[in-house]
Scaffold this active site. Structure first.
Site, PDB file in Angstrom:
ATOM      1  N   GLU A  50      46.987  47.967  32.294  1.00  9.99           N
ATOM      2  CA  GLU A  50      45.640  47.451  32.312  1.00  9.99           C
ATOM      3  C   GLU A  50      45.420  48.310  30.007  1.00  9.99           C
ATOM      4  O   GLU A  50      44.706  47.082  29.950  1.00  9.99           O
ATOM      5  CB  GLU A  50      44.418  48.809  32.916  1.00  9.99           C
ATOM      6  CG  GLU A  50      43.289  49.015  32.379  1.00  9.99           C
ATOM      7  CD  GLU A  50      42.438  49.321  33.277  1.00  9.99           C
ATOM      8  OE1 GLU A  50      40.897  49.738  33.219  1.00  9.99           O
ATOM      9  OE2 GLU A  50      43.298  50.312  33.986  1.00  9.99           O
ATOM     10  N   GLY A  69      37.863  47.030  32.269  1.00 12.80           N
ATOM     11  CA  GLY A  69      38.821  46.882  33.315  1.00 12.80           C
ATOM     12  C   GLY A  69      37.591  47.106  34.932  1.00 12.80           C
ATOM     13  O   GLY A  69      37.233  48.015  35.152  1.00 12.80           O
ATOM     14  N   HIS A  76      55.286  46.983  42.334  1.00 15.06           N
ATOM     15  CA  HIS A  76      56.216  47.408  41.971  1.00 15.06           C
ATOM     16  C   HIS A  76      57.862  46.517  42.147  1.00 15.06           C
ATOM     17  O   HIS A  76      57.778  47.189  43.973  1.00 15.06           O
ATOM     18  CB  HIS A  76      55.941  49.008  41.722  1.00 15.06           C
ATOM     19  CG  HIS A  76      55.366  49.477  41.311  1.00 15.06           C
ATOM     20  ND1 HIS A  76      54.620  49.232  39.747  1.00 15.06           N
ATOM     21  CD2 HIS A  76      54.238  50.625  41.687  1.00 15.06           C
ATOM     22  CE1 HIS A  76      53.769  49.988  39.894  1.00 15.06           C
ATOM     23  NE2 HIS A  76      53.272  50.272  40.577  1.00 15.06           N
ATOM     24  N   HIS A  94      42.209  32.838  33.025  1.00 14.83           N
ATOM     25  CA  HIS A  94      40.907  33.755  32.997  1.00 14.83           C
ATOM     26  C   HIS A  94      39.951  33.848  31.865  1.00 14.83           C
ATOM     27  O   HIS A  94      40.330  34.888  31.613  1.00 14.83           O
ATOM     28  CB  HIS A  94      40.093  33.364  34.282  1.00 14.83           C
ATOM     29  CG  HIS A  94      38.846  32.962  34.169  1.00 14.83           C
ATOM     30  ND1 HIS A  94      38.317  31.948  34.287  1.00 14.83           N
ATOM     31  CD2 HIS A  94      38.311  34.504  34.767  1.00 14.83           C
ATOM     32  CE1 HIS A  94      36.783  32.531  34.577  1.00 14.83           C
ATOM     33  NE2 HIS A  94      36.984  33.753  34.782  1.00 14.83           N
ATOM     34  N   LEU A  95      39.680  32.653  31.178  1.00 18.45           N
ATOM     35  CA  LEU A  95      38.116  33.207  30.488  1.00 18.45           C
ATOM     36  C   LEU A  95      37.010  32.959  30.669  1.00 18.45           C
ATOM     37  O   LEU A  95      37.073  31.680  30.032  1.00 18.45           O
ATOM     38  CB  LEU A  95      39.184  32.444  29.040  1.00 18.45           C
ATOM     39  CG  LEU A  95      37.962  32.839  27.760  1.00 18.45           C
ATOM     40  CD1 LEU A  95      37.924  34.367  27.213  1.00 18.45           C
ATOM     41  CD2 LEU A  95      38.572  31.894  26.394  1.00 18.45           C
ATOM     42  N   GLY A  96      35.997  33.647  30.696  1.00 17.37           N
ATOM     43  CA  GLY A  96      35.109  33.447  31.620  1.00 17.37           C
ATOM     44  C   GLY A  96      33.823  34.191  30.297  1.00 17.37           C
ATOM     45  O   GLY A  96      34.599  35.273  29.630  1.00 17.37           O
TER      46      GLY A  96
END
Length: 127
Positions: A50, A69, A76, A94-96
């Site tokens: 994260e 987040g 794992h 993804h780039l929104g």
């Protein structure tokens, strides 16, 4: 954004490179992040994933935007032992305008995949 007095500093996470769509970081596998059995704790692995995705989204945010987040899913696969250093590579999927989705693979010191995570970040306007 402060680089000290936060979870990343506590866990020993060190960012090696940050660019558009790719982030690399390392984390030592020591007593701070191990289970009592001397292996890397899954929660520390998820915190690393994260953190990598958050750093990558922050790099892509516009002025007055912050990433938070919203979802982490992690598998794992293998273990890292105390004394090793794990290497995380985050790749933007993804780039929104309001969401970023990252894949973060974490390998042990021998290059073996130990965990793979999918991280979703929401992009908020900072007030």
């Amino acid at each position: 954004m402060s680089e000290t007095n936060n979870l990343m500093e506590t866990l020993g996470i060190e960012f090696k490179s940050v660019s558009k769509g790719i982030v690399e970081a390392i984390m030592p596998v020591d007593k701070r992040v191990c289970q009592p059995f001397g292996i890397l704790h899954g929660g520390a692995t998820i915190a690393l994933a994260e953190s990598v995705a958050g750093k990558g989204s922050l790099f892509l945010c516009k002025e007055h935007e912050i990433p938070v987040g919203t979802q982490v899913s992690c598998n794992h696969i293998s273990a890292a032992k105390e004394g090793e250093v794990v290497h995380a590579v985050g790749t933007l999927l993804h780039l929104g305008a309001t969401t970023h989705i990252w894949n973060v693979d974490i390998n042990n010191s021998h290059g073996r995949l130990i965990s793979s995570a999918r991280v979703s970040n929401m992009i908020l306007k900072q007030k």
